[in-house]
Each structure stands twice: as C-alpha cells, then as structure tokens.
Design a protein around this motif. Structure first.
Motif, PDB file in Angstrom:
ATOM      1  N   CYS A 196       4.445   2.832  11.079  1.00 15.64           N
ATOM      2  CA  CYS A 196       5.758   3.240  10.573  1.00 15.64           C
ATOM      3  C   CYS A 196       5.771   4.743  10.369  1.00 15.64           C
ATOM      4  CB  CYS A 196       6.066   2.541   9.258  1.00 15.64           C
ATOM      5  SG  CYS A 196       6.160   0.746   9.376  1.00 15.64           S
ATOM      6  N   ASP A 197       6.898   5.341  10.675  1.00 12.30           N
ATOM      7  CA  ASP A 197       7.040   6.771  10.435  1.00 12.30           C
ATOM      8  C   ASP A 197       6.901   7.051   8.933  1.00 12.30           C
ATOM      9  OD1 ASP A 197       7.469   9.407  10.940  1.00 12.30           O
ATOM     10  OD2 ASP A 197       9.661   9.239  11.101  1.00 12.30           O
ATOM     11  N   HIS A 198       6.279   8.152   8.596  1.00 13.77           N
ATOM     12  CA  HIS A 198       6.024   8.532   7.200  1.00 13.77           C
ATOM     13  C   HIS A 198       5.108   7.530   6.502  1.00 13.77           C
ATOM     14  CE1 HIS A 198       9.179  11.420   7.890  1.00 13.77           C
ATOM     15  NE2 HIS A 198      10.076  10.468   8.054  1.00 13.77           N
ATOM     16  N   ALA A 199       4.270   6.871   7.280  1.00 17.03           N
ATOM     17  CA  ALA A 199       3.331   5.910   6.691  1.00 17.03           C
ATOM     18  C   ALA A 199       2.073   6.645   6.220  1.00 17.03           C
ATOM     19  CB  ALA A 199       2.978   4.832   7.714  1.00 17.03           C
ATOM     20  N   ILE A 200       0.980   5.892   6.085  1.00 21.23           N
ATOM     21  CA  ILE A 200      -0.291   6.465   5.636  1.00 21.23           C
ATOM     22  C   ILE A 200      -0.743   7.526   6.630  1.00 21.23           C
ATOM     23  CG2 ILE A 200      -2.693   5.902   5.056  1.00 21.23           C
ATOM     24  CD1 ILE A 200      -1.724   3.046   4.480  1.00 21.23           C
TER      25      ILE A 200
ATOM     26  N   THR B 124      -6.981   5.620  11.665  1.00 18.14           N
ATOM     27  CA  THR B 124      -7.768   4.799  10.733  1.00 18.14           C
ATOM     28  C   THR B 124      -7.443   3.324  10.841  1.00 18.14           C
ATOM     29  OG1 THR B 124      -6.146   5.048   8.960  1.00 18.14           O
ATOM     30  CG2 THR B 124      -7.852   6.744   9.137  1.00 18.14           C
ATOM     31  N   GLY B 125      -6.274   3.019  11.334  1.00 13.82           N
ATOM     32  CA  GLY B 125      -5.864   1.618  11.395  1.00 13.82           C
ATOM     33  C   GLY B 125      -5.175   1.142  10.137  1.00 13.82           C
ATOM     34  N   ASP B 126      -5.148   1.963   9.056  1.00 20.81           N
ATOM     35  CA  ASP B 126      -4.467   1.572   7.823  1.00 20.81           C
ATOM     36  C   ASP B 126      -2.957   1.614   8.042  1.00 20.81           C
ATOM     37  OD1 ASP B 126      -6.849   1.301   6.566  1.00 20.81           O
ATOM     38  OD2 ASP B 126      -6.796   3.253   5.547  1.00 20.81           O
ATOM     39  N   GLY B 127      -2.342   0.450   7.979  1.00 24.63           N
ATOM     40  CA  GLY B 127      -0.904   0.352   8.200  1.00 24.63           C
ATOM     41  C   GLY B 127      -0.516   0.175   9.651  1.00 24.63           C
TER      42      GLY B 127
ATOM     43  N   SER C 100       0.748  -7.982  11.066  1.00 27.89           N
ATOM     44  CA  SER C 100       1.066  -7.144   9.916  1.00 27.89           C
ATOM     45  C   SER C 100       0.026  -6.050   9.761  1.00 27.89           C
ATOM     46  CB  SER C 100       1.112  -7.994   8.648  1.00 27.89           C
ATOM     47  OG  SER C 100      -0.149  -8.577   8.408  1.00 27.89           O
ATOM     48  N   PRO C 101       0.378  -4.951   9.086  1.00 24.65           N
ATOM     49  CA  PRO C 101      -0.551  -3.836   8.922  1.00 24.65           C
ATOM     50  C   PRO C 101      -1.843  -4.263   8.247  1.00 24.65           C
ATOM     51  CG  PRO C 101       1.670  -3.216   8.256  1.00 24.65           C
ATOM     52  CD  PRO C 101       1.677  -4.695   8.493  1.00 24.65           C
ATOM     53  N   SER C 102      -2.928  -3.664   8.693  1.00 24.76           N
ATOM     54  CA  SER C 102      -4.242  -3.957   8.130  1.00 24.76           C
ATOM     55  C   SER C 102      -4.413  -3.232   6.802  1.00 24.76           C
ATOM     56  CB  SER C 102      -5.335  -3.503   9.106  1.00 24.76           C
ATOM     57  OG  SER C 102      -6.602  -3.649   8.538  1.00 24.76           O
ATOM     58  N   LEU C 103      -4.759  -3.991   5.755  1.00 25.46           N
ATOM     59  CA  LEU C 103      -4.961  -3.415   4.429  1.00 25.46           C
ATOM     60  C   LEU C 103      -6.458  -3.237   4.223  1.00 25.46           C
ATOM     61  CD1 LEU C 103      -2.424  -5.641   2.479  1.00 25.46           C
ATOM     62  CD2 LEU C 103      -2.046  -3.394   3.496  1.00 25.46           C
ATOM     63  N   SER C 104      -7.003  -2.212   4.825  1.00 27.90           N
ATOM     64  CA  SER C 104      -8.449  -2.037   4.802  1.00 27.90           C
ATOM     65  C   SER C 104      -8.885  -1.166   3.635  1.00 27.90           C
ATOM     66  CB  SER C 104      -8.922  -1.402   6.116  1.00 27.90           C
ATOM     67  OG  SER C 104      -8.356  -0.115   6.261  1.00 27.90           O
ATOM     68  N   SER C 105     -10.093  -1.389   3.158  1.00 31.74           N
ATOM     69  CA  SER C 105     -10.728  -0.518   2.174  1.00 31.74           C
ATOM     70  C   SER C 105     -12.103  -0.180   2.725  1.00 31.74           C
ATOM     71  CB  SER C 105     -10.841  -1.226   0.823  1.00 31.74           C
ATOM     72  OG  SER C 105     -11.653  -2.370   0.958  1.00 31.74           O
ATOM     73  N   SER C 106     -12.950   0.398   1.902  1.00 31.35           N
ATOM     74  CA  SER C 106     -14.271   0.770   2.386  1.00 31.35           C
ATOM     75  C   SER C 106     -15.125  -0.420   2.751  1.00 31.35           C
ATOM     76  CB  SER C 106     -14.998   1.599   1.307  1.00 31.35           C
ATOM     77  OG  SER C 106     -15.083   0.830   0.107  1.00 31.35           O
ATOM     78  N   SER C 107     -14.801  -1.592   2.165  1.00 26.98           N
ATOM     79  CA  SER C 107     -15.659  -2.743   2.424  1.00 26.98           C
ATOM     80  C   SER C 107     -14.909  -3.974   2.870  1.00 26.98           C
ATOM     81  CB  SER C 107     -16.460  -3.102   1.154  1.00 26.98           C
ATOM     82  OG  SER C 107     -15.580  -3.388   0.087  1.00 26.98           O
TER      83      SER C 107
END
Length: 297
Positions: A117-121, A127-130, A166-173
């Motif tokens: 999405c525009d103006h996303a993360i 990174t793949g986040d969002g 849907s967007p990937s909600l990734s964290s460090s682990s």
C-alpha cells in the motif's frame, strides 16, 4: 387544486423517487463510509460492485482494482458502505478516505502479483512487512467508462474474481501469514440469472409500478373533475332557464297601441301634421321596443 398543478406535483414526485432509487443503487463509498464523488460502479447491474473513478479515466480490472492509462494501480471504492461484501477490494482498507495507490514490488519479488500500500511501512517491498499478493494474474479488463451512458460498460463475458494474500506481520522471530480468498460476483450480463433479477431490474420494476399508480390516480382525478364541471354547467343552465323565461310578446302587440298612417285619413288634419304624427308614432314604437328588450334582460 387545478389538474395542471396536480399533474406537475405527481411528475415531480415520480422523478424524485426515480433518481433517488437510481442514485442509491450506484452510489460508491470509501472504507470510512464517506460518499465517493466522481466514482462509479464497475458493474452497475450487480448488487454490490467495486468502483473506479471516471474523472481520472480509470478502467476496471478483474482483480477488483482500477488502473489508469499509465499503468498506475489503484484500490478504489465500493457500493457496499460497510465494505464487508467480498465484491469490495480487500486491499489497503486502513487508508479509509479516498482511493489509494498500490505499489508494485516486482523489482524485488520478480513477479507481477506482489504489492504494498502506498504510504505503508518503510521498505515494505524489501522487508516484506505489509507486502501482499493480488490475484488473479494475468489481469484482464472488464469494464470501461461510457460517457454517453454516464456509467461503466461491462465487456461481454467479463468476470471479476480476486484472491489476495494479506500482508505479512513479521517480527524478528515470528512471521504469520494468513490467506483469504474472496470471490466477487460475476459481472457478465448474465451474472444475476442464478439469483433472480438484478438490483437494477428490481428498481426499474418498482419505479414503473409507482409511476403507473400515480398516472392511474391522476386519470381518475381528471375524470372526476370533468364530471363535476359537466354537472355544474347543467345546473347553471337550468337556473338561467327558470330565472329568465323567454318573452312571448311580438312587435304586433306594440304596433296596435299606436295609430297607423291610414287611421289619419278624413280626419281634417293636414298632411304635414299627419306626417309629423306618423314620425312620432314610429319613434315611440322604437323606444318601446328598446325598453322592452332592456327590461327582459
């Protein structure tokens, strides 16, 4: 109330009802529920349809997204104000006011289905986040704007089916990915045959029935008015006949009250005097006639 005034009121009400129903069936909304001015349903005959902007010359594609002439991809609006119907594009709904661009990530993923999405993360594509996938691919055009009809015109045999990851909600682990599939209603001209009449047809029937009822009521009123006017004219005619009876007197009745020219013979009156008396008699007769007609009126 005159028939012309009543006719005007009925026509105004019919037009108001007609256009309010049409507007309600094709009105588009953004995810926050606000009306989307300048956007129109890609399938005007569907119960629910995604919308694209005709002001920006957008065209409608089978993945429920809009695209301009430069290839810019946009998540548009939807005729479902709550945005819960699967026919609404399930992308970037956090951006609630207005349409929003989808940024392709093909330079990173080497495919044509990954977007952010525009103006996303920041660095969403990297990174793949969002980041999410939009299907089907390849895409196909399903509707174009028809200026003459002021609506989008669905291409023959076109249909819209969208599937998104849907967007990937990734964290460090932890990286959690959920997949949801949404199948929009078919937008071909025969898409609503299995479920009955389309909303447009139902609205058309409703408006036609309402208009027929209004016209029937107007016709009944006009017939009643004509009948009442006919009775009023007849009553006035009868009243005039009783108030002013026709006169039965004739000119002979008046002429007998005055001497005629031959009645002056052998009376010893000179001819000049006789002529004067005859003239006065005729003048008096004309005066009496005039007064009689005036009185009879």
């Amino acid at each position: 109330m005159s028939p012309a005034l009543l006719w005007g009121i009925l026509v105004y009400q019919w037009v108001t009802i007609h256009f309010s129903l049409v507007d309600a069936s094709s009105q588009c909304y953004f995810p926050n529920g606000a009306e989307a001015e300048g956007w129109s349903a890609c399938n005007p005959d569907a119960d629910v349809s995604f919308c694209c902007s005709f002001q920006y010359d957008y065209t409608c594609y089978n993945n429920l997204l809009c695209q301009d002439g430069k290839g810019r991809v946009v998540r548009g609006a939807c005729t479902d104000q709550s945005w819960t119907d699967p026919a609404c594009p399930q992308y970037c709904q956090n951006y609630k006011l207005g349409g929003t661009d989808l940024i392709p990530c093909n330079n990173v993923t080497k495919d044509h289905i990954s977007y952010c999405c525009d103006h996303a993360i920041d660095n969403c594509c990297d990174t793949g986040d969002g980041r999410f996938d939009v299907l089907p691919y390849p895409t196909s055009l399903i509707a174009t704007w028809n200026p003459a009809a002021s609506e989008y015109e669905v291409l023959p045999g076109a249909s819209a089916t969208a599937s998104s990851t849907s967007p990937s909600l990734s964290s460090s682990s932890v990286s959690t990915t959920t997949t949801s599939s949404s199948t929009a209603s078919t937008v071909s001209n025969s898409s609503n045959n299995d479920s009955g009449l389309s909303k447009g047809a139902q609205i058309g029937i409703g408006v036609g029935v309402a208009g027929g009822v209004l016209l029937a009521a107007l016709l009944a009123y006009l017939l009643w008015r004509v009948h009442k006017m006919h009775e009023a004219v007849k009553q006035q005619h009868d009243l005039n006949s009783r108030t002013y009876p026709p006169s039965t007197m004739t000119d002979t009745d008046f002429s007998q009250s005055y001497p005629q020219p031959w009645q002056y013979k052998n009376t010893g009156i000179s001819q000049a005097t006789q002529a004067q008396l005859v003239a006065e008699s005729e003048l008096s007769t004309e005066t009496r006639r005039y007064e009689l007609h005036t009185t009879s009126r």
